[in-house]
Design a protein around this motif. Structure first.
Motif, PDB file in Angstrom:
ATOM      1  N   ARG A 179      15.984 -18.746  13.409  1.00  0.00           N
ATOM      2  CA  ARG A 179      15.360 -19.633  12.420  1.00  0.00           C
ATOM      3  C   ARG A 179      16.401 -20.531  11.770  1.00  0.00           C
ATOM      4  O   ARG A 179      16.166 -21.734  11.563  1.00  0.00           O
ATOM      5  N   ALA A 180      17.550 -19.952  11.439  1.00  0.00           N
ATOM      6  CA  ALA A 180      18.602 -20.740  10.800  1.00  0.00           C
ATOM      7  C   ALA A 180      19.112 -21.839  11.726  1.00  0.00           C
ATOM      8  O   ALA A 180      19.375 -22.971  11.284  1.00  0.00           O
ATOM      9  N   ASP A 183      16.351 -24.575  11.862  1.00  0.00           N
ATOM     10  CA  ASP A 183      16.320 -25.345  10.615  1.00  0.00           C
ATOM     11  C   ASP A 183      17.503 -26.309  10.534  1.00  0.00           C
ATOM     12  O   ASP A 183      17.365 -27.465  10.103  1.00  0.00           O
ATOM     13  N   GLU A 195      29.046 -26.594   8.299  1.00  0.00           N
ATOM     14  CA  GLU A 195      27.838 -25.772   8.398  1.00  0.00           C
ATOM     15  C   GLU A 195      27.604 -25.307   9.823  1.00  0.00           C
ATOM     16  O   GLU A 195      27.235 -24.150  10.062  1.00  0.00           O
ATOM     17  N   LEU A 199      27.424 -21.405  11.350  1.00  0.00           N
ATOM     18  CA  LEU A 199      26.361 -20.888  12.218  1.00  0.00           C
ATOM     19  C   LEU A 199      26.936 -20.291  13.500  1.00  0.00           C
ATOM     20  O   LEU A 199      26.450 -19.264  13.990  1.00  0.00           O
ATOM     21  N   ARG A 202      28.266 -17.050  12.548  1.00  0.00           N
ATOM     22  CA  ARG A 202      27.169 -16.104  12.319  1.00  0.00           C
ATOM     23  C   ARG A 202      26.620 -15.611  13.656  1.00  0.00           C
ATOM     24  O   ARG A 202      26.282 -14.416  13.781  1.00  0.00           O
TER      25      ARG A 202
END
Length: 267
Positions: A179-180, A183, A195, A199, A202
């Motif tokens: 989802r991240a 988005d 950013e 990700l 992550r």
């Protein structure tokens, strides 16, 4: 000790063979007075009589069930020893050991199944956890491709230790990452931006639930996510074009860390 000929008894070697104990053990038992041969030849060779052999049989049995030599001596020679009590205590210890071995055997079965099959989940459980786009054949394909690597070994070991709820936590983390990513792509997050870098990091953290992932390995996965129709369908099902975008942010992050995505290998 009486002097005798070899016809009067068995030699140490013969007793060793008959009882399947080492000559060294027989010598030790003789030295500590646990089982001394009753006879000796003129040449000094030990000979065991029928009575000696009977005592040795009992020693072997008691040792086999786990009694120590001092306890065996007490059972054989001390009339005050509670022999049934000693044997019951040993039986209790053996029962505990059997239970531990059974748990170990079950763990080994799970490990074998995990090495051979990957996820120890039914197809229905996989669909529930990972969603309708999940292909249960992916683990078999991964084993075929990576089964001889250290990463598959680590994945299998972790899989063997996980139950349904542990896998649910992994699935939730993967879904949250998907989802991240979707988005971020919708918001126009650019490859190489801070950013996007977070990700990518992550993704490595989430993927570490399976096995540690290096940046070079992550580049290889990014290629596969885009090129493999099944993986591309999964990511593009989250957002159209997500597989290609994910590869771009991974490649940009790799370059920022001195890795050429065009030459990255699985290491």
């Amino acid at each position: 000790m009486l002097e005798a000929t070899e016809a009067d008894g068995l030699t140490v070697g013969q007793v060793s063979t008959r009882l399947d104990v080492t000559v060294r053990a027989l010598h030790h038992w003789d030295e500590i007075g646990l089982a001394r041969p009753s006879l000796r030849t003129a040449a000094g060779y030990r000979l065991y009589t029928a009575g000696d052999l009977e005592r040795l049989h009992r020693i072997v049995v008691y040792r086999e069930i786990g009694l120590g030599l001092d306890r065996i001596r007490a059972v054989l020679d001390d009339p005050t020893t509670d022999v049934p009590g000693a044997l019951r205590a040993q039986r209790s210890q053996i029962a505990d050991r059997i239970e531990r071995l059974q748990r170990l055997g079950a763990g080994l079965d799970r490990m074998i199944d995990a090495h051979e099959g990957g996820l120890l989940l039914t197809v229905e459980q996989q669909a529930e956890l990972f969603g309708s786009r999940w292909n249960p054949d992916w683990t078999a394909q991964a084993r075929q491709r990576y089964g001889d690597t250290a990463q598959w070994l680590e994945f299998a070991e972790r899989s063997a230790a996980r139950g349904l709820e542990e896998w649910r936590a992994v699935a939730d983390a993967v879904a949250g990452l998907d989802r991240a990513l979707g988005d971020a792509m919708d918001r126009g997050v650019a490859p190489g931006s801070p950013e996007a870098g977070r990700l990518v990091e992550r993704h490595r953290e989430v993927f570490a639930s399976y096995f540690p992932l290096t940046r070079q390995m992550q580049v290889c996965l990014g290629r596969r996510y885009e090129a493999d129709p099944a993986f591309a369908a999964h990511y593009d099902g989250v957002r159209a074009g997500l597989a290609a975008w994910f590869r771009r942010i991974v490649d940009a992050d790799a370059r920022a860390h001195g890795i050429d995505p065009d030459t990255a290998t699985w290491q």
